[in-house]
Design a protein around this motif. Sequence first.
Motif, PDB file in Angstrom:
ATOM      1  N   PHE A   1      -6.818   3.076  -3.295  1.00 23.49           N
ATOM      2  CA  PHE A   1      -5.765   3.440  -2.354  1.00 23.49           C
ATOM      3  C   PHE A   1      -4.553   2.537  -2.569  1.00 23.49           C
ATOM      4  O   PHE A   1      -4.692   1.349  -2.856  1.00 23.49           O
TER       5      PHE A   1
ATOM      6  N   LEU B   1      -1.814   1.893  -0.122  1.00 22.07           N
ATOM      7  CA  LEU B   1      -1.402   2.256   1.231  1.00 22.07           C
ATOM      8  C   LEU B   1      -0.451   1.265   1.874  1.00 22.07           C
ATOM      9  O   LEU B   1       0.365   1.617   2.713  1.00 22.07           O
TER      10      LEU B   1
ATOM     11  N   GLN C   1       0.102  -3.773   5.991  1.00 23.03           N
ATOM     12  CA  GLN C   1      -0.175  -5.093   5.442  1.00 23.03           C
ATOM     13  C   GLN C   1       1.135  -5.607   4.887  1.00 23.03           C
ATOM     14  O   GLN C   1       2.078  -4.847   4.718  1.00 23.03           O
TER      15      GLN C   1
ATOM     16  N   LYS D   1      -1.779   0.318  11.087  1.00 22.90           N
ATOM     17  CA  LYS D   1      -1.553  -1.070  10.704  1.00 22.90           C
ATOM     18  C   LYS D   1      -0.968  -1.129   9.310  1.00 22.90           C
ATOM     19  O   LYS D   1      -1.423  -0.413   8.427  1.00 22.90           O
TER      20      LYS D   1
ATOM     21  N   ILE E   1      -4.474   4.065  15.717  1.00 20.03           N
ATOM     22  CA  ILE E   1      -3.877   2.730  15.665  1.00 20.03           C
ATOM     23  C   ILE E   1      -3.527   2.456  14.212  1.00 20.03           C
ATOM     24  O   ILE E   1      -4.404   2.429  13.355  1.00 20.03           O
TER      25      ILE E   1
ATOM     26  N   GLY F   1      -1.436  -0.776   3.960  1.00 21.77           N
ATOM     27  CA  GLY F   1      -1.932  -0.794   5.337  1.00 21.77           C
ATOM     28  C   GLY F   1      -3.278  -0.121   5.377  1.00 21.77           C
ATOM     29  O   GLY F   1      -3.928   0.047   4.347  1.00 21.77           O
ATOM     30  N   ALA F   2      -3.688   0.269   6.570  1.00 21.62           N
ATOM     31  CA  ALA F   2      -4.996   0.891   6.732  1.00 21.62           C
ATOM     32  C   ALA F   2      -4.832   2.268   7.329  1.00 21.62           C
ATOM     33  O   ALA F   2      -3.974   2.475   8.183  1.00 21.62           O
ATOM     34  N   PHE F   3      -5.672   3.190   6.893  1.00 23.85           N
ATOM     35  CA  PHE F   3      -5.740   4.467   7.593  1.00 23.85           C
ATOM     36  C   PHE F   3      -6.108   4.153   9.033  1.00 23.85           C
ATOM     37  O   PHE F   3      -6.912   3.266   9.293  1.00 23.85           O
ATOM     38  N   PRO F   4      -5.521   4.852   9.971  1.00 22.59           N
ATOM     39  CA  PRO F   4      -5.696   4.477  11.360  1.00 22.59           C
ATOM     40  C   PRO F   4      -7.100   4.751  11.877  1.00 22.59           C
ATOM     41  O   PRO F   4      -7.793   5.632  11.385  1.00 22.59           O
ATOM     42  N   ALA F   5      -7.466   3.964  12.883  1.00 22.99           N
ATOM     43  CA  ALA F   5      -8.681   4.248  13.641  1.00 22.99           C
ATOM     44  C   ALA F   5      -8.280   5.210  14.748  1.00 22.99           C
ATOM     45  O   ALA F   5      -7.218   5.058  15.346  1.00 22.99           O
TER      46      ALA F   5
END
Lengths: 389, 552
Positions: B418, B420, B408, B406, B404, B422-426
């Motif tokens: 970082f 990014l 930002q 995401k 998933i 966003g976030a590294f995915p789960a």
Amino acid sequence: MRTVALSLAALVFFGSSAPPRPARDDHGSAMSALADVRAAVAEIVRIEDGYAVGHGAYLRAAHRAMNALVGRRDDGYAPSFGDPGDGIGTLGHLDRMLDQSGSSLWTPAVEGAKANVLAAAASLQSSLGQKEMEDYEADLTQALASLALVVGRATETGVLGGLDGALANTALGVPAGATTVSGCAAPNRAPAYGIVAGRLAYVALPRSSASAGIPNGFAVSRVEVAPAWVVLYAPAARAAIALCRAGSRMRRMRAVAAPGAQPPYTAAQAHAGSAIYRRACLQCHGADLQGAAGPAVAGTEFLTNAQHNKWTLGDMRTTVFENMPFSNPGSLAPQQYADVMAFLLASNCYAAGTQPFPTAAAPTLAKVKLGPIHGARLSNPRLGTCSVR
Amino acid sequence: MLQRTLLLGLLAAFVATVSGVGTARVGAQSAWPSADAYVAADKDSANWILPARNYSGNRYVSGAQITTANVGTLKRAWTANVDARGPLEVAPIVWNGTMYVTSSHNDVYALDAQTGALKWHFPYKPHVIAFSANRGVAIGDGKVYEATLDGHLIALDAMTGKPVWNVVAAHDVSNTFFTMQPVPYKNMLLLGASNGDWGGIGYLSAFDAATGKRLWDWKTIPGPGEPGHNTWSGDSWKRGGGAIWSGLAIDPTTSTVYVDAGNPQPDFLGTTRKGANLYTNSMVAIDISGAQPKIKWYHQFIPHDTHDWDPAMPPVLFTGSVAGSARSLVAAGDKGGNFWVLDAGTGAVVYHLAVSTQKGQNTEPSRKGDIACPNTNGGVEFNGGSYMPDTNAFYVPSVDQCGIWKSQGTATYVAGQFYLGGAFPALYGPSTGYMNAVDIGTGKFLWRKHLAFPQIGGALSMSTGVVFTGGVNGDFTAYDAKSGEVLWHYPTGMTIQAPAGTYTLGGKQFVVIAAGPAGVNFADPRFNKGAPTLEGKYSHPTAAQISAFTLP
């Protein structure tokens, strides 16, 4: 189907000449809760669609909507603005349903609805402090979105179904005093509700009174006309009836699936873990635990994904003990890992106990399945998290 | 054929022992591989002197002792423990009976390749910017070279493990580090910079192997006035990414380096860097024959990537038969789940095929999050694969996972953090893998095995028809190259994220593999349940080990 449920919800149930209200009428509470939600929605829609000028009108609308939601026993209730609801408020009704001991098939949906009412109330509260029209509008839109989830959908069971889903698919749809029969068999009388293991399969109405309308909260997926009665099938009828075949097996399953295994951790551990989280994890997982460079580690998003991935507490332990912090896996002491796990469990609203979270791998952890927790007292309903002291 | 190789191997081992005993430190010059020896590394069955055995980057050996008939009897000869604070990703270097390996935190070990006994150990305590991983050392001229997690390039005395020189090789150590194994070429050490998720710009550098002095840099992101610069909106190129993480291939006849530049930055927020974002997610062929490197061609695999799907697989140069005619080719693989075959002369795509589930690839991650596959550690990973001329097939493992993703609203650069957007995915849903054999003649699968666990162990193929690979569940496996049948496996009990190597010593062929903790690459939570290996259970990794196997 949704339209049916919504537009007919106001119709009066045949023959139910309102018996003296019993101590517990969950169906009635759900209907009243919905009525209060609709009253709140009407207030918001009216002000958003209208041409009111002046701060006062907007403030008034937000207060009135809030009153309908929280009820007069809540601190947020502001009597001077009037109450378009019944005074008990959606929250009051939902709490009454949830305060009963034991949980029903509909409990998760009602808990979800409650979380969304709280979220809507928080948005309304925030709108009261806004100076700019734009910000006020944004808050109201957010509140409406949350309320749409409270109402939910008749076609959906579980948390996403909201109140409509629970009314249309579970025993919650049965009004107090109404007759119920086993939904596994065709009806042998009418009016009667066919129920299978807490699920609503159908309602049978006498042909003579069928024209009086569809019962409150019921949503029709299929109609069958018999000589003496009309059978209206609920959206989840197929699933409910499928259970009949697996009946005996299901009874066995229900017997073992009693209360699920609880994660071990103590409040003191969680407290200690909060400092470790701030130092070693916050940078990537965020102050609200909803993620930054890394994913969310608490709340609805985390737990829903964990459930989807079929994670156990043992799985989560492996990720944290073996792979975190991402930048330096394995760099904390076992006690620190155990404490930060306790902090995450507490943030995820699991209840603290007397058994500490173990510092070494334990096979029992694999017995605890992760997933959204029903009945949790969320301190941040929007995120589905609990704060840790 | 077999006998000849055996003899060659014996000879080499014999020479090695003699020079090892007699000359110790001084006069070690002749005892180390010459520039020509590196070019001819393929022919030397006694040693393994380049990360992927040869400049082609192809882990393939001809004339092996291990065959489809006897591989079933392979036994573990020895194991050696190394620092277990992170995953082992090392490709061991073997020279003259000594094996040189590294741990995740940059400790270097010299082991007796016959017994696994420790000869020396160089401990190191780097500041870790991001995560800990190291892919091994280079050797030459009596030295062992390591590039570190804190941006240094260190030369150790190969006999004692004591530092000879130590230079800061990263331009900005606040956001740049090294995971790559340095590659010796002529008088140089070639090294790529890892900074692609922390707000740096990637570059390939050449250092003087004698002194550590920087000779040149080739930046992966074109600056103002350079071709390709207009593929970046505004100033976004300045923190554009394009890290060089893994290996490279060299064609020594033309001094051309084939190298892959990683994903653009901010990883998950494409709106701040409109355009194709060259040369991120590209293979680049660079002429390094002159004083300054010159680009010959590039091929961008995923323009304007928003999912960190860099071409992690080190390039493999080979001559394969495509539709009946021999062609000079270069293979690539990306974390987006694609396996690519390009024309080595022009970079033109010969074909590509999906080796992992692909979903939601054309949607940039939103703020609320979207499912896309593969996951960030999916597709073809950093150990790549191997081409076997005997079957005209390419063997490459892959990872099947979804995530998933995401974004930002903004990305702010903070040194050492970082970058990014966003976030590294789960991880979302199952986490499995494949071992793929791709028929180079047709571009279709010759065979493929769906496995319960992600597969990133690369491939080591032998002309005798055996292909080795390791899975993250710890199984070290030998497949029949023709049929995909499992001929042998050994449960190491730790995750394998390193490539296998081979060498011949004392008349025996050894196969070597590193295994250790899962680390960040494969946070596979099933491990603690005792995941099903082909045989037995996954035993919980508390160790990091180098294991060597040989025939009885």
